[in-house]
Design a protein around this motif. Structure first.
Motif, mmCIF file in Angstrom:
data_model
loop_
_atom_site.group_PDB
_atom_site.id
_atom_site.type_symbol
_atom_site.label_atom_id
_atom_site.label_comp_id
_atom_site.label_asym_id
_atom_site.label_seq_id
_atom_site.Cartn_x
_atom_site.Cartn_y
_atom_site.Cartn_z
ATOM 1 N N LYS A 180 0.784 -1.237 0.000
ATOM 2 C CA LYS A 180 0.000 0.000 0.000
ATOM 3 C C LYS A 180 0.814 1.283 0.000
ATOM 4 O O LYS A 180 0.308 2.329 -0.386
ATOM 5 C CB LYS A 180 -0.919 0.018 1.224
ATOM 6 C CG LYS A 180 -1.992 -1.059 1.189
ATOM 7 C CD LYS A 180 -3.218 -0.590 1.948
ATOM 8 C CE LYS A 180 -4.366 -1.569 1.820
ATOM 9 N NZ LYS A 180 -5.513 -1.143 2.639
ATOM 10 N N CYS B 153 -0.856 12.504 -0.733
ATOM 11 C CA CYS B 153 -0.891 12.031 0.658
ATOM 12 C C CYS B 153 -1.930 12.761 1.512
ATOM 13 O O CYS B 153 -2.524 13.756 1.092
ATOM 14 C CB CYS B 153 0.495 12.187 1.282
ATOM 15 S SG CYS B 153 0.945 13.899 1.635
ATOM 16 N N THR B 154 -2.124 12.259 2.735
ATOM 17 C CA THR B 154 -3.091 12.826 3.681
ATOM 18 C C THR B 154 -2.832 14.307 3.913
ATOM 19 O O THR B 154 -3.774 15.101 4.027
ATOM 20 C CB THR B 154 -2.974 12.104 5.048
ATOM 21 O OG1 THR B 154 -2.672 10.726 4.826
ATOM 22 C CG2 THR B 154 -4.250 12.209 5.838
ATOM 23 N N CYS C 81 4.173 10.270 -2.134
ATOM 24 C CA CYS C 81 3.243 11.288 -2.631
ATOM 25 C C CYS C 81 3.868 12.008 -3.819
ATOM 26 O O CYS C 81 4.983 12.515 -3.730
ATOM 27 C CB CYS C 81 2.916 12.286 -1.521
ATOM 28 S SG CYS C 81 1.921 13.671 -2.094
ATOM 29 N N GLY D 34 -0.431 6.998 7.000
ATOM 30 C CA GLY D 34 -1.663 6.220 7.046
ATOM 31 C C GLY D 34 -1.673 5.252 8.219
ATOM 32 O O GLY D 34 -0.651 5.025 8.853
ATOM 33 N N THR E 235 -0.176 5.941 2.449
ATOM 34 C CA THR E 235 -0.881 4.887 1.734
ATOM 35 C C THR E 235 -1.893 5.469 0.758
ATOM 36 O O THR E 235 -2.652 4.735 0.141
ATOM 37 C CB THR E 235 -1.588 3.944 2.728
ATOM 38 O OG1 THR E 235 -2.251 4.736 3.701
ATOM 39 C CG2 THR E 235 -0.575 3.058 3.407
ATOM 40 N N GLN E 236 -1.930 6.790 0.646
ATOM 41 C CA GLN E 236 -2.736 7.390 -0.429
ATOM 42 C C GLN E 236 -1.874 8.396 -1.174
ATOM 43 O O GLN E 236 -0.882 8.895 -0.655
ATOM 44 C CB GLN E 236 -4.003 8.040 0.122
ATOM 45 C CG GLN E 236 -3.760 9.181 1.083
ATOM 46 C CD GLN E 236 -5.073 9.797 1.550
ATOM 47 O OE1 GLN E 236 -5.819 9.213 2.313
ATOM 48 N NE2 GLN E 236 -5.354 11.007 1.055
ATOM 49 N N ASN E 237 -2.242 8.661 -2.415
ATOM 50 C CA ASN E 237 -1.423 9.499 -3.291
ATOM 51 C C ASN E 237 -2.339 10.382 -4.130
ATOM 52 O O ASN E 237 -3.090 9.848 -4.937
ATOM 53 C CB ASN E 237 -0.573 8.590 -4.187
ATOM 54 C CG ASN E 237 0.527 9.349 -4.888
ATOM 55 O OD1 ASN E 237 0.567 10.571 -4.861
ATOM 56 N ND2 ASN E 237 1.418 8.618 -5.532
#
Lengths: 201, 201
Positions: free
Chosen positions: A56, A72-73, A60, B7, A68-70
């Motif tokens: 995951k 990013c947070t 970024c 995350g 884990t997100q792109n």
């Protein structure tokens, strides 16, 4: 007499653990034994956490943060001040500033500092991306949160030069006495800076 | 302002790493970042090494050692002196003796020491199994390699009592000055023991 008491699988685990920062060969053995003893409570969760992270975790594409997100947070957080970008050398510095709740802004991770001796030039760092972000209309200030070392300050000067004609304020961290620090133990440079940049009580 | 920058998967990895002996919260973060940066070179191998260890590691049913085969490598090694059993509290002690090439014999891991204050009694340790091994005809000597602590010595005495009528010699580690140790820093008990058990030069 054999040198490896345990099987090759355990030796391999110890060798890999010993490559983590903060763990030497001896503490890696202790960690491996601890993991083996807590097989269900620690070893299984750690194996699966590593696997999940493997799958995951992304860098970024905007700021270089790890998430884990792109994007990013931090980049997608609308409550953050969009006019300020805090420039850091490393993700660890970003995390440190966030832990301190030091600033509610977005970041830019350079991925290191300029270091002619180590052969690190501008093309090795995310400087081009920073310059183009600095020209975005909503950006008013760049805080250079770089180490107070020769390499850190060289990098800060280099970036400042590049942004000479951009319509953006470039600031850097204050020098001074660390909170809780004792004057007696501080170097002359820090003491001089703390006097020069003294503030009204 | 959010407290978790990365995350939940990364936070979970950090929390699990922080539970390893020798790693605190701060070094666990450094270790996690290091793993993420070396995703292919370190994180992937570590994840798979943990998985393999999870699947393969067993407790030796003879001696209590940890290995990927059962009975373990040590117990099945025919070149070891079958007449001596070295009694240790923990697998870590077995590994330490093997690293030192201290003795070429088989072991017996008790899984701790008697500790009335912590509620550890004889039934919590592998003492019954030891007594029955001590009665095997080829066994001539039991070396009690237990810590020189109150609990360690209590356990040693307890085992010696149980083997009172068995045809087996029970020995313990010598007390004395550690190799490379300075007399000035040693406690009185060690110094007295070193004098009492002095050897011919």
């Amino acid at each position: 007499m054999p040198t490896a008491v345990a099987g090759p699988e355990i030796e391999r685990l110890i060798q890999l653990l010993a490559r983590l920062p903060g763990l030497g060969p001896r503490s890696a053995r202790r960690a491996a034994l601890h993991l083996i003893k807590k097989r269900e409570l620690l070893m299984a969760p750690l194996a699966s956490a590593l696997q999940t992270a493997m799958e995951k975790i992304e860098i970024c594409k905007t700021c270089g943060n790890i998430d884990t997100q792109n994007p990013c947070t931090v980049c997608t957080d609308a409550r953050r001040d969009q006019s300020i970008i805090v420039v850091v050398a490393d993700v660890a510095d970003l995390w440190a500033l966030e832990r301190a709740h030091a600033v509610n802004a977005r970041y830019h991770v350079l991925g290191g500092t300029l270091s002619p001796l180590d052969g690190v030039g501008p093309q090795d760092l995310a400087i081009d991306a920073l310059i183009s972000r600095a020209h975005e209309p909503q950006v008013k200030e760049l805080i250079l949160a770089l180490n107070a070392t020769v390499d850190g300050q060289t990098t800060a000067h280099y970036i400042t030069e590049l942004l000479h004609e951009a319509n953006v304020k470039v600031t850097r961290l204050a020098h001074g006495v660390p909170v809780g620090g004792e004057l007696d133990y501080l170097d002359e440079g820090t003491l001089s800076a703390a006097i020069k940049q003294r503030t009204l009580f």
